[in-house]
Design an enzyme around this catalytic site. Structure first.
Site, mmCIF file in Angstrom:
data_model
loop_
_atom_site.group_PDB
_atom_site.id
_atom_site.type_symbol
_atom_site.label_atom_id
_atom_site.label_comp_id
_atom_site.label_asym_id
_atom_site.label_seq_id
_atom_site.Cartn_x
_atom_site.Cartn_y
_atom_site.Cartn_z
ATOM 1 N NE ARG A 87 35.650 45.755 49.162
ATOM 2 C CZ ARG A 87 36.999 44.837 49.199
ATOM 3 N NH1 ARG A 87 37.763 44.791 48.451
ATOM 4 N NH2 ARG A 87 37.121 44.793 50.656
ATOM 5 N NE ARG A 106 44.535 41.598 57.884
ATOM 6 C CZ ARG A 106 43.728 41.683 56.879
ATOM 7 N NH1 ARG A 106 43.681 41.010 55.904
ATOM 8 N NH2 ARG A 106 42.772 42.792 57.081
ATOM 9 C CE LYS A 142 38.514 39.606 49.803
ATOM 10 N NZ LYS A 142 38.292 39.693 51.474
ATOM 11 N NE ARG A 193 44.162 45.939 55.609
ATOM 12 C CZ ARG A 193 43.369 45.150 54.898
ATOM 13 N NH1 ARG A 193 43.849 44.182 54.212
ATOM 14 N NH2 ARG A 193 42.173 45.481 54.562
ATOM 15 N NE ARG A 214 37.898 45.820 56.480
ATOM 16 C CZ ARG A 214 39.048 45.202 57.236
ATOM 17 N NH1 ARG A 214 39.134 45.706 58.267
ATOM 18 N NH2 ARG A 214 39.423 44.212 56.378
HETATM 19 P P1 AP5 Z 1 43.652 37.641 54.442
HETATM 20 O O1 AP5 Z 1 43.850 36.375 53.306
HETATM 21 O O2 AP5 Z 1 44.371 38.628 54.783
HETATM 22 O O3 AP5 Z 1 42.101 38.017 54.229
HETATM 23 P P2 AP5 Z 1 41.595 38.852 52.904
HETATM 24 O O4 AP5 Z 1 40.399 37.893 52.734
HETATM 25 O O5 AP5 Z 1 42.336 38.999 52.187
HETATM 26 O O6 AP5 Z 1 41.084 39.963 53.839
HETATM 27 P P3 AP5 Z 1 41.216 41.707 53.771
HETATM 28 O O7 AP5 Z 1 40.859 42.147 55.017
HETATM 29 O O8 AP5 Z 1 42.512 42.065 53.072
HETATM 30 O O9 AP5 Z 1 39.887 41.846 52.693
HETATM 31 P P4 AP5 Z 1 39.352 43.210 52.555
HETATM 32 O O10 AP5 Z 1 38.278 42.689 51.526
HETATM 33 O O11 AP5 Z 1 38.551 43.751 53.917
HETATM 34 O O12 AP5 Z 1 40.450 44.189 52.397
HETATM 35 P P5 AP5 Z 1 41.030 44.882 50.962
HETATM 36 O O13 AP5 Z 1 42.411 45.297 51.193
HETATM 37 O O14 AP5 Z 1 40.590 44.236 49.875
HETATM 38 O O15 AP5 Z 1 43.239 36.475 55.931
HETATM 39 C C1 AP5 Z 1 42.931 37.423 57.187
HETATM 40 C C2 AP5 Z 1 43.733 36.622 58.066
HETATM 41 O O16 AP5 Z 1 43.157 35.286 58.448
HETATM 42 C C3 AP5 Z 1 45.123 36.580 58.156
HETATM 43 O O17 AP5 Z 1 45.706 36.896 59.392
HETATM 44 C C4 AP5 Z 1 45.586 35.337 57.666
HETATM 45 O O18 AP5 Z 1 46.677 34.905 58.020
HETATM 46 C C5 AP5 Z 1 44.178 34.399 58.346
HETATM 47 N N1 AP5 Z 1 43.588 33.351 57.760
HETATM 48 C C6 AP5 Z 1 43.626 33.175 56.201
HETATM 49 N N2 AP5 Z 1 43.117 32.224 55.787
HETATM 50 C C7 AP5 Z 1 43.030 31.464 57.102
HETATM 51 C C8 AP5 Z 1 42.390 30.059 57.368
HETATM 52 N N3 AP5 Z 1 41.941 29.397 56.250
HETATM 53 N N4 AP5 Z 1 42.452 29.700 58.399
HETATM 54 C C9 AP5 Z 1 42.838 30.508 59.524
HETATM 55 N N5 AP5 Z 1 43.379 31.563 59.548
HETATM 56 C C10 AP5 Z 1 43.482 32.071 58.148
HETATM 57 O O19 AP5 Z 1 40.336 46.239 51.285
HETATM 58 C C11 AP5 Z 1 40.269 47.086 51.991
HETATM 59 C C12 AP5 Z 1 39.579 48.429 51.920
HETATM 60 O O20 AP5 Z 1 40.250 49.108 50.680
HETATM 61 C C13 AP5 Z 1 38.209 48.207 51.668
HETATM 62 O O21 AP5 Z 1 37.687 48.269 53.088
HETATM 63 C C14 AP5 Z 1 37.847 49.455 50.730
HETATM 64 O O22 AP5 Z 1 37.893 50.759 51.614
HETATM 65 C C15 AP5 Z 1 38.896 49.833 49.862
HETATM 66 N N6 AP5 Z 1 38.753 48.779 48.786
HETATM 67 C C16 AP5 Z 1 39.451 47.699 48.135
HETATM 68 N N7 AP5 Z 1 39.119 47.369 47.020
HETATM 69 C C17 AP5 Z 1 37.895 48.100 46.673
HETATM 70 C C18 AP5 Z 1 37.049 48.004 45.546
HETATM 71 N N8 AP5 Z 1 37.068 47.020 44.692
HETATM 72 N N9 AP5 Z 1 36.034 48.662 45.620
HETATM 73 C C19 AP5 Z 1 35.773 49.734 46.575
HETATM 74 N N10 AP5 Z 1 36.776 49.976 47.716
HETATM 75 C C20 AP5 Z 1 37.734 49.081 47.597
#
Ligand code: AP5
Ligand code: ZN
Length: 216
Positions: A87, A126, A13, A160, A171
Site C-alpha cells: 500500500r 457490506r 479485492k 466492520r 481510507r
Molecule cells: P470487497 O471485496 O470486500 O472489497 P475490498 O476491495 O476487499 O475492500 P476492503 O474494504 O476490504 O479494502 P480495504 O483496502 O479498505 O481494507 P483492508 O482490509 O485491506 O467488496 C466490498 C463490497 O462490495 C462487498 O460488500 C462486496 O460484496 C461488494 N462487491 C464486490 N465486488 C462487487 C462488484 N463487482 N459489484 C458489486 N458489488 C461488489 O484494510 C483495512 C485497514 O487495515 C486499512 O484501512 C489499514 O488501516 C489497515 N491495513 C491493511 N493493509 C495494510 C497495509 N498493507 N499497510 C498499512 N495498513 C494496512
C-alpha cells in the site's frame, strides 16, 4: 502465479481473492484480515493497531511487512494473491526484495478501477461472515436466507468498525496519497493490468482470469 490486487477500499479485492483461492488453489494474503485477526485474538500488536484501523489510517510499513514476511516463508503451490498489500512504495520495495530472496517474482499487478461514488455504496452495504469470511452486500450480494451465511450456515454476520462514511473518507485519502503512486511504479516495471472493477462480480472475475491465462 503471484499477483497483487490493487485498488481502493471496496474495489472488490477480497471478493475476487476468495474466488481465486477456490478456483485456482492460490493462497490469499490479506494484510487487512491479518490485522483484524491480531485484533480479535487480543495480541499486543492487534490492540495497538485497532484504533488506527478504525479511523481508516494506514498501519506502519514495519508491522505489515513483518506480517507478510512471516507468511512468505511457506511457499504456495498455486501462487500468492497479495490483497491490500503493498500500500506504499516502501511496502512495494520490501515485497520485491522478499520475493527475490525466495527466487520468486510477481507475475501481474491487477488494478481494479472503481469510482468513489460506487465505493461508498459498496462499503456501507457490506457485511461478512464471522465464521468463514464470505463477503456479502445488502443490495448486490445478499444472503439467500436473511441473517444466515450461504456458505457455512453461520448466523454470525458482522459489519466492520471502519465501514462508515467518515472512516471511508480517510481510507480513500490514504489510498490516493500513499497507494495510488504504486500504479505508476508497476506500470514502469511492466507488470500493470487495469480492469473495470465496476462491472458485475462475474465479469470482473472473467477479466482477472484472462490476465492469469495470458490472454488479457
Ligand atoms: P470487497 O471485496 O470486500 O472489497 P475490498 O476491495 O476487499 O475492500 P476492503 O474494504 O476490504 O479494502 P480495504 O483496502 O479498505 O481494507 P483492508 O482490509 O485491506 O467488496 C466490498 C463490497 O462490495 C462487498 O460488500 C462486496 O460484496 C461488494 N462487491 C464486490 N465486488 C462487487 C462488484 N463487482 N459489484 C458489486 N458489488 C461488489 O484494510 C483495512 C485497514 O487495515 C486499512 O484501512 C489499514 O488501516 C489497515 N491495513 C491493511 N493493509 C495494510 C497495509 N498493507 N499497510 C498499512 N495498513 C494496512
Ligand atoms: Zn460463513
Amino acid at each position: 502465479a503471484n499477483i497483487i490486487l490493487l485498488g481502493p477500499p471496496g474495489a472488490g479485492k477480497g471478493t475476487q481473492a476468495r474466488r481465486l483461492v477456490e478456483e485456482r488453489g492460490m493462497v490469499q494474503l490479506s494484510t487487512g484480515d491479518m490485522l483484524r485477526e491480531a485484533k480479535d485474538s487480543g495480541t499486543e500488536m492487534g490492540n495497538r493497531v485497532a484504533e488506527v484501523m478504525a479511523k481508516g489510517q494506514l498501519v506502519t510499513d514495519e508491522i505489515v511487512i513483518g506480517l507478510i514476511e512471516e507468511k512468505l516463508s511457506h511457499s504456495a503451490g498455486g501462487g500468492f494473491i497479495f490483497d491490500g498489500f503493498p500500500r506504499t512504495l516502501g511496502q512495494a520495495d520490501a515485497l520485491g526484495a522478499l520475493l527475490g530472496k525466495l527466487g520468486q517474482k510477481l507475475d501481474a499487478v491487477i488494478e481494479m478501477k472503481v469510482d468513489d461514488e460506487a465505493l461508498v455504496k459498496r462499503i456501507t452495504g457490506r457485511f461478512t461472515c464471522g465464521d468463514c469470511g464470505e463477503v456479502y452486500h445488502d443490495e448486490t450480494k445478499p444472503t439467500k436466507v436473511s441473517g444466515t451465511c450461504d456458505e457455512c450456515g453461520s448466523t454470525n454476520l458482522k459489519r466492520r468498525a471502519d465501514d462508515n462514511e467518515e472512516s471511508l473518507r480517510t481510507r480513500l485519502m490514504e489510498y490516493y496519497k500513499k497507494t495510488s503512486p504504486l500504479i505508476g511504479y508497476y506500470y514502469h516495471a511492466g507488470d500493470l493490468h487495469s480492469i473495470d472493477g465496476l462491472a458485475e462480480i462475474e465479469e470482473v472475475a472473467g477479466s482477472i482470469a484472462r490476465i492469469l491465462d495470458g490472454s488479457g
